[in-house]
Design an enzyme around this catalytic site. Structure first.
Site, short mmCIF file in Angstrom:
data_model
loop_
_atom_site.label_atom_id
_atom_site.label_comp_id
_atom_site.label_asym_id
_atom_site.label_seq_id
_atom_site.Cartn_x
_atom_site.Cartn_y
_atom_site.Cartn_z
N LYS A 279 0.84 -1.20 0.00
CA LYS A 279 0.00 0.00 0.00
C LYS A 279 0.87 1.24 0.00
O LYS A 279 1.87 1.32 0.72
CB LYS A 279 -0.90 0.02 1.24
N GLU A 364 -19.39 -8.86 7.84
CA GLU A 364 -20.51 -8.25 8.55
C GLU A 364 -21.47 -9.28 9.12
O GLU A 364 -21.98 -9.11 10.23
CB GLU A 364 -21.26 -7.30 7.61
N ARG A 392 -25.57 -5.91 4.57
CA ARG A 392 -24.97 -7.20 4.21
C ARG A 392 -25.26 -8.27 5.26
O ARG A 392 -25.02 -9.45 5.02
CB ARG A 392 -23.46 -7.03 4.01
#
Length: 630
Positions: A279, A364, A392
Site C-alpha cells: 500500500k 458483517e 450485508r
C-alpha cells in the site's frame, strides 16, 4: 509535470502497442499523475498507489474489455480508470458529473461489475466465466481481490463453487497486507513463472494421467506434490478448493507480472495467482502510514496530509468517546467492527481496551452473529458499522438478534447521504429495514449530545437497539459528560407555530431537524424532534394532528417504508385523516457529489423543505385542508 508516455495511452489498445521495456516508465508516470490528481480532488490513495503495476500488466496482457476484469475492492481502481479513457476526467473524481471512486458499469465498458462493497468479485467472475462457457465465447475472466476482501465469507463461498463450476477463471489475490520481503524474491518469482508455464502444467497433468494406471505410485506422487508445495507455498488451501495455485510474486515487478499473466492466460480451469503489493508504493509518506493515506482530503503531495483539529467533534468521535467512557464503567461492554476501526471511531477504544476490542475483518454477517453470541453470555456488545454495510448482515440481524430479542447495540454510522462516496455507500435504507423488525428500538439523534444520550439509552435496554447518525459533524451541541436514559418512544416539540389558521407541523427524524427548524422559521410551522423511529411517539403524533391542519414528515432516508410511512400507519390505525406530506430521499440512487448540494437536490435543505410545504399547502385555505376524524 509532463507525462510523455502516459499521454499516449488513452485506452488499453494503445497500451498494448507499447514495447514491454517501456512499461516501468509508464508505471512511474502513472503513479506521479495519480498522486497529483488525488492531491487535487481527495480520494483513496494508498490502495491505488499499490496497484499501478498490476493494472498495467493486466490491461497489457488481456484483451480488455472483451476479456473481463472484476476489481475488488473497488477503491483500488484509479489506475484502471486512468488507463481506460478517463484520465482527463480525473480532476472531477467523486464530484457531481465526474467519475465515481469505484467501478461502475454505467460509466465505462471496462468497468465490468460494480464493486464498491467488497468480496463480491469471485462470485461475479464465476458467473461471467460460466456465461461465456454456456454461450461458447472465448474470453478470459479475471477477479482481482484484495485489501482485506478475502476475509469475507462470500469470497470463500465463491472459491468453493469455482472448482465445481470448472469454468476458465483467474483469481488474483492482491495481498497488500505485508511489505515485500525476502520470501518474495527472485526464487519465488521464478517458481511462479515455472508453475504457470504450459510445460510445467503439461507434465503435471500428463504425469497424473500416466500415474493413474498405477494407483500406489499415483498416491505417492500426489502426496509428494502436496507436501513439497505446502513447504514452499501458501497455496495448499486454494488447491483444496480446486484451483491451480501460482505465486506469490512481486506485484511491483512488471516483467514478472507480464510473463506470469501471459502464461496463466493460456491455462484452462480455475487458476489462483498470489500477488504481493505494498500500500502506498512509490510515495514514502503513504508507505509509512497507509492508514492515514487510505482516504485523503485535498493535499499537497510535497507536504503530505496535514491533520487539522476539527472545530467540532464528528458523530463518529462522539460515538468513540462514549464507548470508551461507558466501557470504563462497565467491564461487560465490548466493541465489535467489521474492519472499520478508523472509519467507525474505534481507534481510541482499541488502544485503551484491547482485550474488549474485536475487529472481525470484512465479515458483517459474522460480526452480527458474533455479537449475538456474546449477548447470550451476558456481555454488552456494541457493533460499530456503516449503514450501507449493515445491509450485508440483514438475515443475521433478523434471525440471530431480533428474533431472539438479544441486547445488541448497533451504532450505525454514515446514515443518509455520504457525499463523494456516492450511492454504494449511502445509508439510505436503514430506517426502512430496521423499523419493520419486532423487538427492535430505533433512534435517530438530531445533535451530538442527543447521540451520546441515545447510545447510553440503547445500552440500558434488554433487546436490540440501533442508533443511526450521519457522516460528519452535527449542529455543534457539545455532548454532556453525564449520561441519562431517554424516555423510550418520546419526542419533543422544538418550535410552536404562531399562526392560528392553516397550521402545519413538521415531524423531523434525526439530523434533518436543523433544516426543518430553519424552514419552519420561514413559513411559521411547528417542529417536533421525534427522536424515536420505533417505537413512535403516537401520543405526540395524535396531538399534533388534532392541533394542526397538515403534518409533514422529514427524514434522511428513502420515503418508501421510512419513518414517515410509520407516521401514516399510526394515524391510519387511530382512524385519523389529515393532510400528510412525506419528505425524504427520492426513489432513486443518489449519485456522488458535495453532501450539502445533494441534500439540496433532494429537497432536504431548509429552502427545499419550505418550498415543498408551500407548494402543497401554502396557497390553500385552512378549511380546504382535511380535518382529523372525530
Amino acid at each position: 509535470m509532463n507525462y510523455p508516455l502516459l499521454e499516449l495511452v488513452d485506452d488499453p489498445l494503445a497500451l498494448r502497442q507499447l514495447d514491454r521495456t517501456s512499461l516501468p516508465q509508464l508505471a512511474r508516470e502513472l503513479r506521479a499523475f495519480m498522486l497529483a490528481s488525488v492531491g487535487q480532488t481527495g480520494g483513496h490513495l494508498s490502495s491505488n498507489l499499490g496497484t499501478v503495476e498490476l493494472t498495467i500488466a493486466l490491461h497489457y496482457v488481456f484483451d480488455t474489455p472483451h476479456d473481463r476484469i472484476v476489481w475488488d475492492v473497488g477503491h483500488q481502481t484509479y489506475a484502471h480508470k486512468i488507463l481506460t479513457g478517463r484520465r482527463r476526467l480525473m480532476n472531477r473524481l467523486r464530484m457531481a458529473g465526474g467519475p465515481s471512486g469505484f467501478p461502475r458499469r454505467a460509466e465505462s465498458p471496462y468497468d465490468t461489475f460494480g464493486t464498491a462493497h467488497s468480496s463480491t468479485s469471485i462470485s461475479a467472475a464465476i458467473g461471467m466465466a460460466t456465461a461465456a462457457q454456456r454461450k461458447g465465447e472465448e474470453r478470459s475472466v479475471v477477479a482481482v481481490i484484495g485489501d482485506g476482501a478475502m476475509s469475507a465469507g462470500m469470497a470463500f463461498e465463491a472459491l468453493n463453487n469455482a472448482g465445481a463450476a470448472s469454468a476458465d477463471l483467474l483469481v488474483i489475490l492482491n495481498d497488500n497486507e505485508m511489505s515485500i520481503s525476502e520470501p518474495v524474491g527472485a526464487f519465488n518469482n521464478y517458481l511462479a513463472r515455472l508453475l504457470s508455464s504450459r510445460a510445467y502444467n503439461y507434465v503435471r497433468h500428463g504425469g497424473k494421467e500416466m500415474l493413474s494406471r498405477l494407483p500406489p505410485v499415483k498416491e505417492l506422487a500426489k502426496r509428494w506434490e502436496e507436501h513439497m508445495k505446502g513447504m514452499v507455498l501458501p497455496g495448499t488451501l486454494f488447491e483444496e478448493f480446486g484451483f491451480n495455485y501460482i505465486g506469490p510474486i512481486n506485484g511491483h515487478d512488471l516483467e514478472t507480472l507480464v510473463r506470469t499473466l501471459d502464461n496463466v492466460r493460456q491455462l484452462k480451469g480455475p487458476q489462483f495467482l498470489h500477488v504481493i503489493t505494498r500500500k502506498g508504493y512509490g510515495y514514502a509518506r503513504a508507505e509509512d502510514d497507509p492508514i492515514l493515506y487510505h482516504g485523503v482530503p485535498k493535499f499537497d503531495p510535497a507536504v503530505g496530509v496535514v491533520v487539522k483539529p476539527a472545530s467540532a467533534p464528528a458523530y463518529t468521535q462522539v460515538f468513540g468517546d462514549w464507548l470508551c467512557d461507558i466501557a470504563a464503567r462497565d467491564e461487560r461492554v465490548v466493541g465489535i467492527t467489521p474492519a472499520m476501526r478508523e472509519g467507525s471511531g474505534l481507534v481510541r477504544f482499541s488502544q485503551e481496551f484491547p482485550d474488549r476490542y474485536f475487529d472481525v475483518g470484512i465479515a458483517e454477517q459474522h460480526a452480527v452473529t458474533f455479537a449475538a453470541g456474546m449477548a447470550c453470555e451476558g456481555m454488552k456488545p456494541v457493533v460499530a458499522i456503516y449503514s450501507t454495510f449493515l445491509q450485508r448482515a440483514y438475515d443475521q440481524l433478523i434471525h440471530d438478534v431480533a428474533l431472539q430479542n438479544l441486547p445488541v447495540v448497533f451504532a450505525i454510522d454514515r446514515a443518509g447521504i455520504v457525499g463523494a462516496d456516492g450511492a454504494t455507500h449511502a445509508g439510505a435504507f436503514d430506517l426502512s429495514y430496521l423499523r419493520c423488525l419486532p423487538n427492535t428500538t430505533v433512534m435517530a439523534p438530531s445533535d451530538e449530545n442527543q447521540c451520546r444520550q441515545m447510545l447510553y439509552t440503547a445500552l440500558t435496554l434488554d433487546g436490540p437497539a440501533a442508533v443511526r447518525y450521519p457522516r460528519g459533524t452535527g449542529p455543534g451541541v457539545a455532548p454532556r459528560a453525564e449520561m441519562t436514559a431517554l424516555p423510550i418512544g418520546r419526542g419533543e416539540i422544538r418550535r410552536e407555530a404562531r399562526r392560528r389558521t392553516n397550521r402545519v407541523a413538521i415531524l423531523a427524524f434525526g439530523g434533518v431537524l436543523q433544516a426543518a427548524i430553519e424552514a419552519a422559521d420561514e413559513i411559521d410551522a411547528t417542529v417536533a424532534d421525534m427522536r424515536f423511529v420505533k417505537p413512535l411517539d403516537v401520543e405526540l403524533i395524535l396531538r399534533l394532528a388534532r392541533e394542526h391542519d397538515a403534518l409533514v414528515t422529514v427524514e434522511e432516508n428513502v420515503v418508501a417504508g421510512g419513518a414517515g410511512s410509520g407516521v401514516g400507519e399510526a394515524l391510519a390505525a387511530e382512524g385519523v385523516v389529515i393532510a400528510l406530506l412525506h419528505l425524504g430521499l427520492p426513489d432513486r440512487f443518489v449519485d456522488h457529489g458535495d453532501t450539502a448540494q445533494l441534500l439540496a437536490d433532494c429537497g432536504l435543505d431548509a429552502r427545499g423543505i419550505a418550498a415543498s410545504i408551500l407548494a402543497r399547502f401554502g396557497q390553500r385555505r385552512p378549511e380546504a385542508l382535511a380535518k382529523p376524524a372525530a
